[in-house]
Design a protein around this motif. Structure first.
Motif, PDB file in Angstrom:
ATOM      1  N   THR A   1       0.781  -1.124  -0.102  1.00  0.00           N
ATOM      2  CA  THR A   1      -0.111   0.141   0.009  1.00  0.00           C
ATOM      3  C   THR A   1       0.712   1.200   0.046  1.00  0.00           C
ATOM      4  N   ARG A   2       1.948   1.148   0.721  1.00  0.00           N
ATOM      5  CA  ARG A   2       2.851   2.389   0.777  1.00  0.00           C
ATOM      6  C   ARG A   2       3.276   2.821  -0.394  1.00  0.00           C
TER       7      ARG A   2
ATOM      8  N   GLU B   1       0.846   4.168  -2.858  1.00  0.00           N
ATOM      9  CA  GLU B   1       0.828   5.312  -2.774  1.00  0.00           C
ATOM     10  C   GLU B   1       1.780   6.417  -3.126  1.00  0.00           C
TER      11      GLU B   1
ATOM     12  N   ARG C   1       1.830   6.759  -6.834  1.00  0.00           N
ATOM     13  CA  ARG C   1       0.644   7.546  -7.277  1.00  0.00           C
ATOM     14  C   ARG C   1       1.351   9.220  -6.757  1.00  0.00           C
TER      15      ARG C   1
END
Length: 91
Positions: free
Chosen positions: A64-65, A68, A71
């Protein structure tokens, strides 16, 4: 001085009795060896499952990190706000 007398009297009362004799037979003594082995195996399985769950959660958080971060790296306003303004080192 009264406190010293109390603590000396309390410790003298139990001085002849060892802690294991005072408690009596333990649960391990009362259970059969096969049941103790099964319980130990079950405990090991539970620990392994918990460790695997923690590792999976850690991997998901890392993924997830990374998503992110990827992105944010493609967002021009984020890059402009967080870029270093010292351009002399890039000449």
């Amino acid at each position: 001085m009264a406190k010293k007398k109390r603590s000396a009297a309390a410790s003298g009362h139990r001085a002849g009795v060892s802690p294991q004799q005072d408690q009596g037979p333990t649960l391990k003594d009362m259970l059969g060896a096969d049941i103790v082995q099964k319980l130990k195996a079950q405990a090991d399985e539970m620990k392994a499952a918990e460790e695997q769950r923690k590792q999976q959660a850690r991997a998901e958080a890392e993924e997830t990190r990374k998503k992110e971060q990827k992105r944010l790296e493609s967002d021009m306003s984020y890059l402009l706000e967080n870029s270093k303004l010292d351009w002399r080192k890039y000449k």
